[in-house]
Design a protein around this motif. Structure first.
Motif, PDB file in Angstrom:
ATOM      1  N   ASP A  94       3.962  -3.703  -3.789  1.00  0.00           N
ATOM      2  CA  ASP A  94       4.562  -3.231  -5.061  1.00  0.00           C
ATOM      3  C   ASP A  94       5.345  -1.864  -4.833  1.00  0.00           C
ATOM      4  N   GLU A  95       5.801  -1.685  -3.692  1.00  0.00           N
ATOM      5  CA  GLU A  95       6.668  -0.611  -3.408  1.00  0.00           C
ATOM      6  C   GLU A  95       5.808   0.879  -3.569  1.00  0.00           C
ATOM      7  N   LYS A  96       4.619   0.575  -3.461  1.00  0.00           N
ATOM      8  CA  LYS A  96       3.472   1.868  -3.450  1.00  0.00           C
ATOM      9  C   LYS A  96       3.885   2.403  -1.993  1.00  0.00           C
ATOM     10  N   ILE A 136       7.737  10.265  -4.822  1.00  0.00           N
ATOM     11  CA  ILE A 136       6.802   9.302  -5.512  1.00  0.00           C
ATOM     12  C   ILE A 136       6.847   9.713  -6.985  1.00  0.00           C
ATOM     13  N   VAL A 151       5.832   0.910   2.739  1.00  0.00           N
ATOM     14  CA  VAL A 151       5.398   0.512   1.223  1.00  0.00           C
ATOM     15  C   VAL A 151       4.475  -0.853   1.440  1.00  0.00           C
ATOM     16  N   ASP A 152       3.798  -0.983   0.392  1.00  0.00           N
ATOM     17  CA  ASP A 152       3.112  -2.308   0.335  1.00  0.00           C
ATOM     18  C   ASP A 152       4.044  -3.178  -0.851  1.00  0.00           C
ATOM     19  N   ASN A 174       2.832   6.717 -10.460  1.00  0.00           N
ATOM     20  CA  ASN A 174       1.903   5.778  -9.989  1.00  0.00           C
ATOM     21  C   ASN A 174       2.003   5.437  -8.373  1.00  0.00           C
ATOM     22  N   GLY A 175       2.479   6.463  -7.618  1.00  0.00           N
ATOM     23  CA  GLY A 175       2.667   6.555  -6.337  1.00  0.00           C
ATOM     24  C   GLY A 175       3.399   5.351  -5.884  1.00  0.00           C
ATOM     25  N   LEU A 176       4.576   5.069  -6.541  1.00  0.00           N
ATOM     26  CA  LEU A 176       5.652   4.444  -6.226  1.00  0.00           C
ATOM     27  C   LEU A 176       6.765   5.207  -5.577  1.00  0.00           C
ATOM     28  N   ILE A 223       2.542   3.938   1.116  1.00  0.00           N
ATOM     29  CA  ILE A 223       1.307   3.951   2.071  1.00  0.00           C
ATOM     30  C   ILE A 223       1.166   4.496   3.242  1.00  0.00           C
TER      31      ILE A 223
END
Lengths: 432, 432
Positions: free
Chosen positions: B162-164, B218, B159-160, B221-223, B166
């Motif tokens: 922002d917890e997105k 997820i 995750v990046d 928002n992709g989180l 990836i």
């Protein structure tokens, strides 16, 4: 597809996962299948073959040369390879074996040495084995050299110098242990193993019960033969579920929704033939009371109600018992209790519907006695239905006949005959 | 158990896996269950609870104090926790929430915020997340410190800040990569993710199609929210299969083979009531021809044969179509093709059995005309059965009604009425 857009379709197929291509083939009428098949890249044809059911696969195999089949099948995992080979008609199968190279032929003979539907036929030989006396660090360096692990690998298997299975070590343990630890220190020894001869349904229930991702398969001497992975178990579970459902309707379990018409007609007609025989049996029982029917035509109008209710009530019990046997809830120990329970339900349901139908019939024909007759027959038939619903599958299982296949036809024969006999018999006795 | 061997049983239970205890409870009559339950060590009661079906679980929950329930459920995984909570009767549920500590209550509210039967309700939050800009070596050291991984972990999620979500990195990749590599170099980025709102059956078919062991969930928002593991998917597959099979017999899908008699009677009687109504409808159709039956009593004897054959043929088609829809083989695009196919099968099967029954009847009663009448009715009814077998489930699905539940009762009503009407109608026209 008919518009000559072959290049376009070929490009689409190239970018699809094999499972999606298999789904596409299953959803297509037989004629389109051969066209689609020829557009599939030959490097993935083997994988697609493996995902097809026999009905869809066999016509495709017949359209290929034995060399092509040998090539496509040679790239498969052991268990998938075995499945494709087993699914082939005999004539094709021999030709394919002949055109295989020596290594593949040997492999084919080995995987086919285990009976279908056993753990041996379900396993792969792509295990990674390690010795107990090396350190975690050695294994880590070995794995880095190796570069990739087989799919669904969650455990490495620990064997002694005779290839005897002595324990297993999880990838998680390798990652979380100190590099200097010995494998013998980090391995699990309270393992469960699967004998190669175990039935696949039993293997599936072990996987379900213990939430396994993979499990080692051993021979009778405890030597490691291979492993079974959860994806194959998911297939077993799905196939068994489909089998129960389809065979309760008298259908073959690989039955293909899009099979050619002649084949489908043949398959279904066997069951219709059995049913015609039982329907004639029921008609024969009715014919014993022909003079009664002649005298009181309204009995003929009501004659279908009691058998129909018995059939539904019996099917409910039958379905529950078949499912209970499949998931292991119905055992020797609780059979008598279950019989008592279904007897009681038959009694109570009999009471409810007997009162209701008596009311309806008495009002319809202004005849209390006729109401009483149909009520009595309803009561008897619902009790008979409950008892048969438990007894028939248990008896069939003891005789090694699949209860899902034969259960419902025997059951409805019983409920038809009991229903007609009690209804027309009591009517003859009391009304004539 | 009745012999006062409690200590012995308690020791046995202590050494059994929770799934075996659950199996034991399912195979026991209701009375024994409470006794066995009290002998189970309280530290594993939560896990056992999770493996029970609602029917078995609820009476047990009712016998426990809310504090005990809160304690037992608090030790569970998120998705299992949600399942136990959802399964509780409302009154118990509120009491249990009250007696939970703050952390568990918060967790309960979060897992319950996703609708039942969606990916959100199926997921766990026990993921291990890593950042893309660290080296494999750092992760290895982190894992060694951590000491253990959650069950069925085959991937760590990247995750990046922002917890997105990836990407993902497999344990296998961690083991086989050079320690100096960056996570961003070894991670897979052509992943598929599961939105939290996806239906669980759709999630299951993705798992089956791609042979996943776990998959990330997820939000919009992709989180990254959590992950779903294969063991839960196996449960979904098994439950769906049971659902189709049981609902075709008009049974509830959590139906318990050993449920109390009164409850079972209630459940089954609804279906029997529907069937009584349709049986009366069929009887009403017969009654339209009462004068015909009065004149020719033998028609009454044969009156059950044609409806019965239509019912069997229609059920076969219905079962195939319902299963085809469940596995995704029947789609908008091939409906018309399928309808044509079943029409043809109905025609050919109709022909075969019409000729056969005509022969039997003509021989039995020495009446060629009667044979012709029943043959015509058989033909018409088998064609009607094939068409209804395709049309009814498709129509029900469009109306958002479960075809497995309502399909067979509507179908047999159609085949009963068409069968009786054509048989008695043609007989009235030609024989009287």
């Amino acid at each position: 597809l008919s518009g000559g857009m072959f290049v376009h379709v070929r490009n689409m197929l190239d970018s699809m996962p094999t499972s999606d291509i298999a789904l596409l083939l299953h959803s297509s009428p037989p004629k389109s299948r051969t066209v689609i098949w020829q557009l599939i890249d030959s490097s993935i044809q083997g994988e697609v073959l493996e995902e097809l059911s026999e009905d869809v696969r066999n016509p495709i195999l017949r359209s290929m040369t034995p060399e092509k089949v040998a090539e496509a099948a040679g790239n498969l995992d052991d268990d998938d390879f075995a499945e494709v080979l087993r699914g082939m008609p005999d004539t094709i199968y021999r030709k394919v074996l002949k055109s295989m190279d020596k290594r593949d032929r040997k492999r084919a003979e080995r995987v086919l040495s285990y009976e279908e539907d056993t753990a041996g036929a379900l396993m792969n030989t792509d295990t990674i084995t390690v010795r107990p006396d090396v350190t975690v660090d050695v294994i880590l360096r070995y794995l880095r050299l190796k570069g990739a692990l087989p799919e669904a690998t969650d455990y490495l298997y620990v064997v002694d110098k005779d290839e005897k299975f002595i324990g297993e070590v999880s990838l998680a343990a390798l990652l979380t242990s100190q590099p200097v630890s010995l494998i013998s220190e980090v391995m699990e020894t309270d393992f469960e193993v699967i004998p190669a001869t175990m039935e696949e349904t039993e293997v599936a229930s072990l996987f379900e019960r213990y939430d396994w991702i993979s499990a080692p398969v051993i021979d009778e001497n405890g030597l490691l033969l291979g492993r079974i992975t959860i994806d194959d178990i998911v297939d077993v579970i799905r196939e068994n579920a489909a089998h129960s459902m389809l065979s309760m309707a008298g259908l073959d379990d690989e039955a293909d929704t899009f099979a050619p018409i002649v084949k489908s007609t043949q398959r279904r007609s066997l069951w219709l033939g059995v049913n015609l025989f039982t329907a004639l049996l029921a008609a024969f029982v009715s014919s014993l009371f022909e003079s009664t029917l002649d005298e009181l035509a309204f009995l003929a109008v009501l004659n279908t109600i009691v058998p129909s209710m018995g059939g539904v009530a019996g099917s409910q019990t039958l379905t529950l018992v078949i499912r209970g046997m499949a998931v292991g809830h119905v055992t020797q120990a609780n059979q008598r209790w279950l019989m008592g329970k279904e007897l009681a339900i038959g009694f109570y349901n009999g009471l409810i519907w007997a009162v209701l139908i008596a009311g309806v019939v008495a009002l319809w024909k202004q005849d209390l006695m006729l109401g009483a007759v149909i009520a009595f027959a309803m009561m008897m038939n619902l009790i008979a239905a409950g008892l048969s619903g438990v007894f028939i599958p248990l008896m069939l299982k003891r005789m090694n006949i699949d209860p899902a296949l034969a259960g419902s036809v025997i059951l409805t024969t019983v409920t038809d005959i009991v229903g007609i006999f009690t209804f027309l018999g009591t009517a003859t006795w009391l009304l004539i």
